[in-house]
Scaffold this active site. Sequence first.
Site, PDB file in Angstrom:
ATOM      1  N   HIS A 173       0.849  -1.206   0.000  1.00  0.00           N
ATOM      2  CA  HIS A 173       0.000   0.000   0.000  1.00  0.00           C
ATOM      3  C   HIS A 173       0.880   1.250   0.000  1.00  0.00           C
ATOM      4  CE1 HIS A 173      -3.823   1.975   1.902  1.00  0.00           C
ATOM      5  NE2 HIS A 173      -3.804   2.092   0.582  1.00  0.00           N
ATOM      6  N   ASP A 177      -5.611   4.270   4.152  1.00  0.00           N
ATOM      7  CA  ASP A 177      -7.040   4.432   3.889  1.00  0.00           C
ATOM      8  C   ASP A 177      -7.738   4.951   5.137  1.00  0.00           C
ATOM      9  OD1 ASP A 177      -6.718   3.466   1.345  1.00  0.00           O
ATOM     10  OD2 ASP A 177      -7.277   1.394   1.863  1.00  0.00           O
ATOM     11  N   HIS A 252     -14.207   4.532   0.837  1.00  0.00           N
ATOM     12  CA  HIS A 252     -13.160   4.972   1.769  1.00  0.00           C
ATOM     13  C   HIS A 252     -12.367   6.086   1.073  1.00  0.00           C
ATOM     14  CE1 HIS A 252     -10.928   2.206  -0.831  1.00  0.00           C
ATOM     15  NE2 HIS A 252      -9.815   2.860  -0.441  1.00  0.00           N
ATOM     16  N   HIS A 254      -8.532   7.108   0.026  1.00  0.00           N
ATOM     17  CA  HIS A 254      -7.116   6.759  -0.062  1.00  0.00           C
ATOM     18  C   HIS A 254      -6.316   8.061   0.022  1.00  0.00           C
ATOM     19  CE1 HIS A 254      -3.455   4.701  -1.325  1.00  0.00           C
ATOM     20  NE2 HIS A 254      -3.238   5.764  -2.102  1.00  0.00           N
TER      21      HIS A 254
END
Length: 280
Positions: A173, A177, A252, A254
């Site tokens: 990642h 998030d 969500h 990011h």
Amino acid sequence: MAFTRATGKHRAPGRLTRTGAKAVGIATLATTGVIGGLASPALAADTGTPAVGDTGLTQVIAIENVLAERIDAQADAQQHQADVAEKKAEAKAAAKKKAEAKKKAEAKAKAAAKAKAKAKAKAARAEEARESAVRAARSAERTRLGSFQLPVAGSYVSTGYKSSGSMWSSGSHSGIDFHAASGSSVVAVGAGTVVEAGWGGAYGNNIVLRMTDGTYTQYGHLSSIGVSVGQSVGAGRQIGLSGSTGNSTGPHLHFEARTTPSYGSDMDPVAYLRAHGVSV
């Protein structure tokens, strides 16, 4: 018989005038016989007319002339003293007038200097007040620009930085998030300028801001975008709404912190926010 002289306030005649008058008088006395009365008995008995030089009148005339000259000299001296006194008085008056003029000029110059100093002090106070206002404005601006906050109010991190998984092409990642229901308000974490606003591939609808400190922040998977490229935004300014566009499994936000506007220049977003005073 005694000789008498007319009295008066007029100055005695000149020496030549007096001498001529005396000569005429002597001639008259000689003719009338008065001189004979003044002379001694022996001379009076003589048959011939005595000469003027043989009488005492010549000495009287000489004495009177001396007295007249002394009177004239005294008058001239008094006139000279009066002239000197007058000149002294004039000089004194001129000096007094000059001193008064000098005093007035000094007072005027002093008043002008005082007024100038007062104006200078007033200008200095005004300048100081202006500089103080400028400093306060700059401080407020620094505070505004330096203030950071969460991109979604009251949210928390649902997926951490560098989490591994097959969902990400790099294998990990590149951001974090934040939990956010679809349509939640997304705001700029700090002041900056929009450098990207639109479709971002796997990020879906995304926005990239260049922050005032030269770093960059990214907001992805938005359901809508509320800003355009080149627009300046302040900390807390709403820039879009959260969603699930792009490569996403559900609503969500990011969020990434970068050193450049491009993918691959990411840095730890949590550390970044904490460094700017945000509790994450």
